[in-house]
Design an enzyme around this catalytic site. Structure first.
Site, mmCIF file in Angstrom:
data_model
loop_
_atom_site.group_PDB
_atom_site.id
_atom_site.type_symbol
_atom_site.label_atom_id
_atom_site.label_comp_id
_atom_site.label_asym_id
_atom_site.label_seq_id
_atom_site.Cartn_x
_atom_site.Cartn_y
_atom_site.Cartn_z
ATOM 1 N N ASP A 102 35.039 13.243 -4.249
ATOM 2 C CA ASP A 102 36.441 13.005 -3.924
ATOM 3 C C ASP A 102 37.217 13.435 -5.170
ATOM 4 O O ASP A 102 36.633 14.078 -6.066
ATOM 5 C CB ASP A 102 36.700 11.543 -3.515
ATOM 6 C CG ASP A 102 36.537 10.553 -4.664
ATOM 7 O OD1 ASP A 102 36.086 10.963 -5.761
ATOM 8 O OD2 ASP A 102 36.855 9.364 -4.482
ATOM 9 N N HIS A 103 38.500 13.072 -5.258
ATOM 10 C CA HIS A 103 39.283 13.470 -6.439
ATOM 11 C C HIS A 103 38.727 12.832 -7.709
ATOM 12 O O HIS A 103 38.777 13.422 -8.779
ATOM 13 C CB HIS A 103 40.756 13.067 -6.243
ATOM 14 C CG HIS A 103 40.930 11.622 -5.910
ATOM 15 N ND1 HIS A 103 40.602 11.099 -4.667
ATOM 16 C CD2 HIS A 103 41.360 10.565 -6.647
ATOM 17 C CE1 HIS A 103 40.844 9.806 -4.664
ATOM 18 N NE2 HIS A 103 41.301 9.455 -5.854
ATOM 19 N N CYS B 276 31.912 10.372 -6.998
ATOM 20 C CA CYS B 276 33.252 9.783 -6.913
ATOM 21 C C CYS B 276 33.550 9.133 -8.271
ATOM 22 O O CYS B 276 32.900 9.482 -9.262
ATOM 23 C CB CYS B 276 33.367 8.803 -5.735
ATOM 24 S SG CYS B 276 32.329 7.338 -5.808
ATOM 25 N N GLY B 277 34.511 8.221 -8.328
ATOM 26 C CA GLY B 277 34.840 7.624 -9.617
ATOM 27 C C GLY B 277 33.691 6.798 -10.181
ATOM 28 O O GLY B 277 33.364 6.869 -11.356
ATOM 29 N N THR B 278 33.069 6.008 -9.321
ATOM 30 C CA THR B 278 31.984 5.115 -9.752
ATOM 31 C C THR B 278 30.627 5.444 -9.147
ATOM 32 O O THR B 278 29.614 4.917 -9.606
ATOM 33 C CB THR B 278 32.316 3.666 -9.327
ATOM 34 O OG1 THR B 278 32.469 3.665 -7.887
ATOM 35 C CG2 THR B 278 33.585 3.155 -9.989
ATOM 36 N N GLY B 279 30.605 6.192 -8.084
ATOM 37 C CA GLY B 279 29.369 6.434 -7.323
ATOM 38 C C GLY B 279 29.161 5.377 -6.248
ATOM 39 O O GLY B 279 28.345 5.551 -5.335
ATOM 40 N N GLY C 120 31.388 3.815 -3.892
ATOM 41 C CA GLY C 120 31.922 4.053 -2.545
ATOM 42 C C GLY C 120 31.116 5.112 -1.812
ATOM 43 O O GLY C 120 30.779 4.956 -0.632
ATOM 44 N N MET C 121 30.782 6.172 -2.527
ATOM 45 C CA MET C 121 29.991 7.246 -1.914
ATOM 46 C C MET C 121 28.646 6.712 -1.433
ATOM 47 O O MET C 121 28.186 7.054 -0.335
ATOM 48 C CB MET C 121 29.750 8.379 -2.916
ATOM 49 C CG MET C 121 30.943 9.290 -3.133
ATOM 50 S SD MET C 121 31.338 10.231 -1.629
ATOM 51 C CE MET C 121 32.317 11.570 -2.348
ATOM 52 N N HIS D 269 9.845 6.915 -6.156
ATOM 53 C CA HIS D 269 9.468 5.695 -5.437
ATOM 54 C C HIS D 269 10.275 5.460 -4.164
ATOM 55 O O HIS D 269 9.766 4.860 -3.226
ATOM 56 C CB HIS D 269 9.624 4.477 -6.352
ATOM 57 C CG HIS D 269 8.562 4.393 -7.423
ATOM 58 N ND1 HIS D 269 8.374 3.280 -8.203
ATOM 59 C CD2 HIS D 269 7.637 5.299 -7.830
ATOM 60 C CE1 HIS D 269 7.362 3.493 -9.057
ATOM 61 N NE2 HIS D 269 6.924 4.725 -8.856
ATOM 62 N N HIS E 136 4.643 3.731 -1.421
ATOM 63 C CA HIS E 136 6.108 3.828 -1.392
ATOM 64 C C HIS E 136 6.601 4.276 -0.014
ATOM 65 O O HIS E 136 7.685 3.898 0.412
ATOM 66 C CB HIS E 136 6.591 4.799 -2.474
ATOM 67 C CG HIS E 136 6.129 4.406 -3.844
ATOM 68 N ND1 HIS E 136 6.503 3.217 -4.435
ATOM 69 C CD2 HIS E 136 5.291 5.023 -4.717
ATOM 70 C CE1 HIS E 136 5.932 3.118 -5.627
ATOM 71 N NE2 HIS E 136 5.178 4.204 -5.815
#
Ligand code: RB5
Length: 154
Positions: free
Chosen positions: A10-11, A73-76, A78-79, A106, A141
């Site tokens: 995103d932006h 994204c800004g933090t990872g 939301g994505m 794993h 796994h």
């Protein structure tokens, strides 16, 4: 078989996405940029959905790790939340290359989520390299990730 990495942002993740695309030019991965094309404000779930749909269309296991996705994204966060709503997508937010290696080895993660406002570009690119360079170990796994979907629970 040629290996493809799908990437979208995103932006809030636009600049790191550009740096990753640039770094991947020096590898044998083919990069498909699914947008956006400019930094204007946009909604990350739209881009997460687009990438996940494209990945799932290619087969749930991403052709055995030959196709993987990266969402920035800004933090990872939301994505990853949006991506993990798709059955067959295993999206992992990673902030170091140990996490991205384990996410592949794993958890058979098929989507890497990164936060541009959390990590720098150098670290982001290292995390991507570890993610793309690690194969799923299978074995125990595989049994464990098979228990993710409620429909497969006993
Ligand atoms: C956009 O401002 C920001 O909320 C988004 O990039 C992401 O961090 C959401 O999880």
């Amino acid at each position: 078989m040629s290996r493809t990495v799908l990437i979208a942002s995103d932006h809030g993740g636009f600049v790191l996405k550009g740096a990753i695309i640039q770094a991947l030019r020096q590898t044998d991965w083919t990069v498909e940029n699914l947008g956006p094309d400019c930094t204007g404000s946009c909604d990350y779930p739209q881009f997460a959905d687009k990438l996940c749909q494209r990945l799932l269309d290619a087969g749930e296991d991403g052709q055995n790790g030959q196709m993987l996705g990266i969402l920035v994204c800004g933090t990872g966060l939301g994505m990853s939340m949006a991506a993990n709503r798709h059955q067959g997508i295993r999206a992992a937010v990673c902030t170091c290359d140990f996490m991205s290696r384990m996410a592949r080895a794993h958890n058979n993660a098929n989507v890497l989520c990164l936060g541009e406002r959390v990590i720098g570009q150098g670290l982001g690119i290292d995390i991507v390299r570890s993610f793309l360079g690690t194969n799923f170990e299978g074995g125990r796994h595989l049994r464990r990730i098979g228990q993710f979907d409620t429909t497969t629970k006993p």
